[in-house]
Design a protein around this motif. Structure first.
Motif, PDB file in Angstrom:
ATOM      1  N   GLU A 541       0.845  -1.195   0.000  1.00  0.00           N
ATOM      2  CA  GLU A 541       0.000   0.000   0.000  1.00  0.00           C
ATOM      3  C   GLU A 541       0.880   1.244   0.000  1.00  0.00           C
ATOM      4  O   GLU A 541       1.582   1.512   0.974  1.00  0.00           O
ATOM      5  CB  GLU A 541      -0.877   0.007   1.258  1.00  0.00           C
ATOM      6  N   GLY A 542       0.847   1.992  -1.095  1.00  0.00           N
ATOM      7  CA  GLY A 542       1.679   3.176  -1.204  1.00  0.00           C
ATOM      8  C   GLY A 542       0.936   4.457  -0.894  1.00  0.00           C
ATOM      9  O   GLY A 542      -0.205   4.455  -0.417  1.00  0.00           O
ATOM     10  N   ARG A 543       1.576   5.568  -1.178  1.00  0.00           N
ATOM     11  CA  ARG A 543       0.953   6.871  -0.993  1.00  0.00           C
ATOM     12  C   ARG A 543      -0.242   7.036  -1.925  1.00  0.00           C
ATOM     13  O   ARG A 543      -0.264   6.501  -3.032  1.00  0.00           O
ATOM     14  CB  ARG A 543       1.987   7.969  -1.250  1.00  0.00           C
ATOM     15  N   GLY A 544      -1.226   7.792  -1.466  1.00  0.00           N
ATOM     16  CA  GLY A 544      -2.456   7.994  -2.219  1.00  0.00           C
ATOM     17  C   GLY A 544      -3.613   7.180  -1.686  1.00  0.00           C
ATOM     18  O   GLY A 544      -4.763   7.412  -2.058  1.00  0.00           O
ATOM     19  N   SER A 545      -3.339   6.242  -0.781  1.00  0.00           N
ATOM     20  CA  SER A 545      -4.396   5.382  -0.246  1.00  0.00           C
ATOM     21  C   SER A 545      -5.052   6.032   0.967  1.00  0.00           C
ATOM     22  O   SER A 545      -4.555   7.003   1.532  1.00  0.00           O
ATOM     23  CB  SER A 545      -3.823   4.019   0.133  1.00  0.00           C
ATOM     24  N   SER A 546      -6.180   5.480   1.378  1.00  0.00           N
ATOM     25  CA  SER A 546      -6.939   6.038   2.499  1.00  0.00           C
ATOM     26  C   SER A 546      -6.474   5.452   3.821  1.00  0.00           C
ATOM     27  O   SER A 546      -5.668   4.527   3.867  1.00  0.00           O
ATOM     28  CB  SER A 546      -8.432   5.780   2.294  1.00  0.00           C
ATOM     29  N   GLY A 547      -7.004   6.006   4.908  1.00  0.00           N
ATOM     30  CA  GLY A 547      -6.768   5.471   6.236  1.00  0.00           C
ATOM     31  C   GLY A 547      -5.661   6.148   7.018  1.00  0.00           C
ATOM     32  O   GLY A 547      -5.534   5.937   8.226  1.00  0.00           O
ATOM     33  N   ARG A 548      -4.837   6.980   6.341  1.00  0.00           N
ATOM     34  CA  ARG A 548      -3.675   7.555   7.022  1.00  0.00           C
ATOM     35  C   ARG A 548      -3.658   9.088   6.973  1.00  0.00           C
ATOM     36  O   ARG A 548      -2.619   9.711   7.148  1.00  0.00           O
ATOM     37  CB  ARG A 548      -2.382   6.992   6.421  1.00  0.00           C
ATOM     38  N   GLY A 549      -4.818   9.692   6.731  1.00  0.00           N
ATOM     39  CA  GLY A 549      -4.909  11.140   6.779  1.00  0.00           C
ATOM     40  C   GLY A 549      -4.762  11.799   5.425  1.00  0.00           C
ATOM     41  O   GLY A 549      -4.374  11.173   4.431  1.00  0.00           O
ATOM     42  N   ALA A 550      -5.072  13.104   5.404  1.00  0.00           N
ATOM     43  CA  ALA A 550      -5.127  13.850   4.149  1.00  0.00           C
ATOM     44  C   ALA A 550      -3.768  13.979   3.480  1.00  0.00           C
ATOM     45  O   ALA A 550      -3.652  13.869   2.254  1.00  0.00           O
ATOM     46  CB  ALA A 550      -5.723  15.230   4.403  1.00  0.00           C
ATOM     47  N   ALA A 551      -2.730  14.246   4.234  1.00  0.00           N
ATOM     48  CA  ALA A 551      -1.410  14.452   3.638  1.00  0.00           C
ATOM     49  C   ALA A 551      -0.946  13.211   2.895  1.00  0.00           C
ATOM     50  O   ALA A 551      -0.378  13.298   1.794  1.00  0.00           O
ATOM     51  CB  ALA A 551      -0.401  14.850   4.714  1.00  0.00           C
ATOM     52  N   TRP A 552      -1.193  12.049   3.464  1.00  0.00           N
ATOM     53  CA  TRP A 552      -0.798  10.785   2.837  1.00  0.00           C
ATOM     54  C   TRP A 552      -1.621  10.539   1.577  1.00  0.00           C
ATOM     55  O   TRP A 552      -1.077  10.202   0.521  1.00  0.00           O
ATOM     56  CB  TRP A 552      -0.992   9.639   3.830  1.00  0.00           C
ATOM     57  N   ARG A 553      -2.927  10.738   1.685  1.00  0.00           N
ATOM     58  CA  ARG A 553      -3.803  10.454   0.549  1.00  0.00           C
ATOM     59  C   ARG A 553      -3.594  11.446  -0.591  1.00  0.00           C
ATOM     60  O   ARG A 553      -3.653  11.089  -1.764  1.00  0.00           O
ATOM     61  CB  ARG A 553      -5.263  10.472   0.999  1.00  0.00           C
ATOM     62  N   LYS A 554      -3.332  12.706  -0.245  1.00  0.00           N
ATOM     63  CA  LYS A 554      -3.250  13.749  -1.268  1.00  0.00           C
ATOM     64  C   LYS A 554      -1.827  14.024  -1.752  1.00  0.00           C
ATOM     65  O   LYS A 554      -1.606  14.964  -2.525  1.00  0.00           O
ATOM     66  CB  LYS A 554      -3.897  15.030  -0.732  1.00  0.00           C
ATOM     67  N   ALA A 555      -0.895  13.195  -1.323  1.00  0.00           N
ATOM     68  CA  ALA A 555       0.491  13.355  -1.777  1.00  0.00           C
ATOM     69  C   ALA A 555       0.603  13.181  -3.285  1.00  0.00           C
ATOM     70  O   ALA A 555       1.525  13.711  -3.908  1.00  0.00           O
ATOM     71  CB  ALA A 555       1.393  12.344  -1.067  1.00  0.00           C
ATOM     72  N   THR A 556      -0.319  12.467  -3.882  1.00  0.00           N
ATOM     73  CA  THR A 556      -0.258  12.192  -5.321  1.00  0.00           C
ATOM     74  C   THR A 556      -0.992  13.245  -6.141  1.00  0.00           C
ATOM     75  O   THR A 556      -1.063  13.126  -7.373  1.00  0.00           O
ATOM     76  CB  THR A 556      -0.873  10.809  -5.625  1.00  0.00           C
ATOM     77  N   TYR A 557      -1.535  14.270  -5.483  1.00  0.00           N
ATOM     78  CA  TYR A 557      -2.338  15.277  -6.176  1.00  0.00           C
ATOM     79  C   TYR A 557      -1.551  15.935  -7.307  1.00  0.00           C
ATOM     80  O   TYR A 557      -0.376  16.276  -7.166  1.00  0.00           O
ATOM     81  CB  TYR A 557      -2.812  16.345  -5.186  1.00  0.00           C
ATOM     82  N   ALA A 558      -2.219  16.108  -8.445  1.00  0.00           N
ATOM     83  CA  ALA A 558      -1.707  16.783  -9.649  1.00  0.00           C
ATOM     84  C   ALA A 558      -0.658  15.982 -10.399  1.00  0.00           C
ATOM     85  O   ALA A 558      -0.130  16.451 -11.408  1.00  0.00           O
ATOM     86  CB  ALA A 558      -1.171  18.175  -9.328  1.00  0.00           C
ATOM     87  N   ASN A 559      -0.355  14.759  -9.940  1.00  0.00           N
ATOM     88  CA  ASN A 559       0.676  13.962 -10.612  1.00  0.00           C
ATOM     89  C   ASN A 559       0.396  12.476 -10.439  1.00  0.00           C
ATOM     90  O   ASN A 559       1.272  11.716 -10.005  1.00  0.00           O
ATOM     91  CB  ASN A 559       2.048  14.305 -10.032  1.00  0.00           C
ATOM     92  N   LEU A 560      -0.803  12.048 -10.777  1.00  0.00           N
ATOM     93  CA  LEU A 560      -1.190  10.648 -10.575  1.00  0.00           C
ATOM     94  C   LEU A 560      -0.214   9.697 -11.272  1.00  0.00           C
ATOM     95  O   LEU A 560       0.148   9.901 -12.428  1.00  0.00           O
ATOM     96  CB  LEU A 560      -2.599  10.396 -11.112  1.00  0.00           C
ATOM     97  N   GLY A 561       0.181   8.670 -10.537  1.00  0.00           N
ATOM     98  CA  GLY A 561       1.042   7.634 -11.092  1.00  0.00           C
ATOM     99  C   GLY A 561       2.497   7.761 -10.710  1.00  0.00           C
ATOM    100  O   GLY A 561       3.209   6.751 -10.651  1.00  0.00           O
ATOM    101  N   LYS A 562       2.966   8.963 -10.428  1.00  0.00           N
ATOM    102  CA  LYS A 562       4.395   9.161 -10.164  1.00  0.00           C
ATOM    103  C   LYS A 562       4.829   8.502  -8.851  1.00  0.00           C
ATOM    104  O   LYS A 562       5.683   7.600  -8.844  1.00  0.00           O
ATOM    105  CB  LYS A 562       4.729  10.656 -10.140  1.00  0.00           C
ATOM    106  N   LEU A 563       4.259   8.970  -7.733  1.00  0.00           N
ATOM    107  CA  LEU A 563       4.669   8.441  -6.439  1.00  0.00           C
ATOM    108  C   LEU A 563       4.192   7.006  -6.231  1.00  0.00           C
ATOM    109  O   LEU A 563       4.870   6.208  -5.574  1.00  0.00           O
ATOM    110  CB  LEU A 563       4.146   9.336  -5.308  1.00  0.00           C
ATOM    111  N   GLU A 564       3.034   6.678  -6.789  1.00  0.00           N
ATOM    112  CA  GLU A 564       2.515   5.314  -6.661  1.00  0.00           C
ATOM    113  C   GLU A 564       3.460   4.319  -7.320  1.00  0.00           C
ATOM    114  O   GLU A 564       3.727   3.226  -6.790  1.00  0.00           O
ATOM    115  CB  GLU A 564       1.123   5.203  -7.299  1.00  0.00           C
TER     116      GLU A 564
END
Length: 722
Positions: A541-564
């Motif tokens: 389970e990488g960044r962008g997933s739920s359960g760990r707060g907004a900062a974790w989930r929204k880390a992928t904002y504006a660049n889907l696929g990169k951090l995942e």
């Protein structure tokens, strides 16, 4: 062979066990419907509607006997798909011959059944959608052919509320494709609590571009054209009106001068004539709650919630009895938490706080002044039921202590709740519990038969683990090892991913402490089958997933696929350091967003993965819908790089491993167009790959033998290439 040895020999799992025989199908409590007084529930039983005592589960009486289900002139009873009671529970709307349209939308034949007279009456001619009793039980509203109708049950006279509905142009009383798919609802009308008014949506989708999908089978394929707004394109213009039943006229509500916006929720408050409307800007980073006067249409903004990325839409807005307060959830402090507001929107207090998030509000008990909610307080991998009072005090966990996940169905009066408890590899235990204490009243289903069945099969060890990435991040994961695991051997690994962001109260986590470990149980059993064949199966389970707060989930904002992609690559690298893993034989597969991520890993991280399977993937976010895509990427006009830099199409020339691409040609969600674009890019790059397409199958790629066939092909591909 000695008898004792034979008795202990475990069976091998087959694809037929999983996908055609139903060997591992868990039992549930189907058709469970709370009745108004909280002492009884009703359920369909062999075609009849039967009332049960909540505390014992025993059948008390048959509410709709089979003998009464024969329409005039017919010898056979109708096959009831579903039902709803009116206010005094003396009449029911019975649904039959239900026909799915998209994910949530259906049309069906409806009958009105009177328990007093035992009379069964067709609601209208043809098929209708979303037939709903008025709260006083005297009328039924429904949608047909994009228009809203009301039938007076006293006279069975039908009246059209709207008449301008037209396919692919004007929709009244239901939602368009993108609202249904991304905001999660299809019925677009709502009775007022006093039954005097009906609020309803109107979608003008005349300017929305059409997507053309060919349906195969006849001599000449048929074209199916429907309105589908791709990222950056025009959306429907949405309005909300209120119809006064007695006066026979509609009044349009003021939702502001901007037409390029969303109205993701409409509901009645507890105050007469006051309608609540949620307004969301197109970039989805500003949510406003409007209160509208149903008689005049005049509205005012009472609450505004903003976020630098996007704002969550869910069903947690609750107006409290008395009309003076409402509950709302927001992640403005970094986690989704519960807030109490006065009716004018002023915050009274924050009720919950901490480094965890609320997944869902499950109920509110007005007598006790207590809110029930499900949260991740115990662990990001788990969900449990809690209660707290309106002063933010006396918070307590209601579901049992320990691990696992609880899914809750609470009675309207909060006296009882149905609890579906699972944990990794363990099928659901369904129990009836007291709302105030969580005390078990009765276990309704324990899946003892399935548990016994599972003991007869050779199952590998399932274990959760956490590892640290090169960036210092802790990633959660699970692993299934073969039952005969030997630490001195080297094993191939198949990684499963989804990786996409979740929205609202839903979860897209693939690492969860529920029956399948974050996947459905059939897929879990397929992983167990692969473990029997000598594979280790892992999900990270990488960044962008739920359960760990907004900062974790929204880390992928504006660049889907990169951090995942980075995080899945980190997972492969970590696994490659384990002494029992053959790092030259690591594969990956995923479906939908997971298919997108698999395609990226097979190209951008090509040296790490020997094999990949992408099922129904997005390969270019420009091809996907406005609501979902722009929520996470903004529009293509504003953020072209966010769309293109991590499109698998742009990286096709980097493919090295064995690759299988799967898609249904009838996928109305992630269009087949995505796979054709990727195939074209792979061909241009002169790359070898395999494809598998399923005619007319939708995003779920199911029906008949389809799943069995699909998983056989994937199993063969894994065995041949990993």
């Amino acid at each position: 062979m000695p008898t004792a040895v034979v008795a202990q020999q475990k069976q091998a799992i087959t694809l037929e066990d999983i996908w055609s025989k139903g060997t591992f199908a868990a039992r549930s409590v189907p058709g469970f419907n709370w009745m108004h007084d909280g002492r009884y529930y009703s359920a369909l039983d062999k075609g009849e509607v039967v009332q049960h005592d909540v505390t014992t589960g025993a059948a008390v009486q048959t509410l709709v006997p089979l003998a009464d289900l024969k329409p005039a002139g017919q010898s056979q009873p109708i096959n009831v798909d579903g039902y709803d009671f009116n206010a005094d529970e003396q009449k029911l709307l019975l649904t039959t011959d239900t026909e799915p349209i998209y994910r949530h939308s259906t049309k069906a034949v409806f009958f009105v059944y009177d328990r007093g007279t035992h009379k069964l009456t067709p609601l209208s001619s043809g098929k209708q959608s979303y037939a709903t009793f008025s709260p006083d039980g005297q009328r039924v509203a429904f949608v047909r052919d994009n228009n809203l109708f009301i039938t007076d049950l006293g006279t069975m006279q039908e009246k059209a509320v709207t008449s301008d509905g037209a396919f692919n142009r004007i929709i009244n009383g239901s939602t368009d494709w993108v609202y249904e798919e991304e905001f999660g609802f299809a019925q677009g009308f709502f009775w007022s609590p006093d039954s005097r008014q009906v609020a309803y949506y109107t979608f003008d989708e005349s300017q929305v571009p059409e997507y053309n999908m060919q349906l195969w089978g006849d001599l000449y394929p048929k074209d199916y054209r429907f309105k589908y707004p791709k990222a950056g394109e025009k959306n429907s213009v949405v309005s909300v009106s209120v119809y006064d039943v007695a006066a026979g006229r509609a009044t349009k509500m003021d939702v502001g001068p901007e037409t390029d916006q969303y109205i993701p929720r409409v509901m009645w408050t507890q105050t007469p004539n006051l309608l609540s409307i949620q307004r969301l800007n197109r970039l989805q980073n500003k949510l406003e709650i409007l209160h509208a006067d149903a008689a005049t249409g005049k509205s005012k903004v009472v609450l505004t919630d903003t976020n630098k990325a996007y704002v969550e839409i869910n069903d947690d807005l609750r107006y409290l009895a008395g009309g003076k307060q409402f509950l709302f959830t927001s992640e403005k402090d970094g986690y989704q938490h519960l807030y109490l507001h006065d009716i004018n929107g002023k915050e009274v207090r924050q009720l919950t706080k901490g480094p965890w998030e609320i997944s869902q509000i499950n109920g509110f008990d007005p007598k006790a002044g207590v809110v029930y909610f499900t949260s991740t307080e115990g662990s990001a991998l788990q969900r449990h039921l809690y209660r707290i009072d309106l002063k933010g005090k006396n918070k307590a966990r209601i579901s049992d202590a320990g691990n696992g996940t609880d899914v809750v169905n609470m009675s309207p009066d909060c006296r009882y709740f149905l609890n579906y408890h699972t944990s990794a590899g363990v099928p659901a235990v369904v129990s009836l519990r007291e709302g105030s204490s969580g005390k078990v009243v009765k276990v309704l289903e324990d899946n003892a038969k399935l548990r016994q069945t599972l003991t007869q099969y050779d199952l590998g060890k399932f274990e959760f683990f956490t590892f640290k990435t090169s960036e210092g991040l802790d990633l959660n994961a699970w692993m299934i090892k073969p039952s005969n695991f030997d630490a001195s051997k080297k094993y191939p690994v198949l990684m499963y991913c989804y990786g996409g962001p979740s929205f609202g109260s839903g979860s897209t986590q693939t690492v969860l402490d529920n029956a399948g470990g974050g996947v459905d149980f059939n897929r879990y059993m397929w992983y167990q089958m692969l473990a029997q064949k000598g594979y280790i199966v892992v999900s990270v389970e990488g960044r962008g997933s739920s359960g760990r707060g907004a900062a974790w989930r929204k880390a992928t904002y504006a660049n889907l696929g990169k951090l995942e992609t980075v995080d899945q690559g980190e997972g492969a690298k970590y696994l490659g350091t384990l002494p029992y893993v053959d790092k030259s034989r690591i594969g990956m597969w995923g479906w939908s967003y997971g298919g997108f991520l698999t395609a990226l890993c097979m190209t951008k991280e090509a040296d790490l993965f020997k094999m990949g399977i992408s099922v129904a993937p997005v390969t270019n976010w420009r091809y996907y819908d406005t609501v979902y895509t722009e929520r996470y990427l903004r529009t293509p006009q504003e953020n072209a790089a966010g769309y293109d830099d991590n499109s698998p199409v742009q990286h096709a020339d980097k493919l090295k491993g064995k690759f299988l691409l799967v898609h249904g040609t009838g996928d109305d969600n992630v269009h087949f167009q995505n796979s054709t674009a990727f195939v074209d890019a792979l061909v241009k790059a002169n790359k070898d790959f395999q494809t598998l397409y399923y005619p007319n199958r939708n995003h779920g790629i199911s029906g008949g033998n389809t799943r069995l066939h699909l998983y056989r092909q994937m199993t063969n591909f894994i065995q041949q290439n990993l």
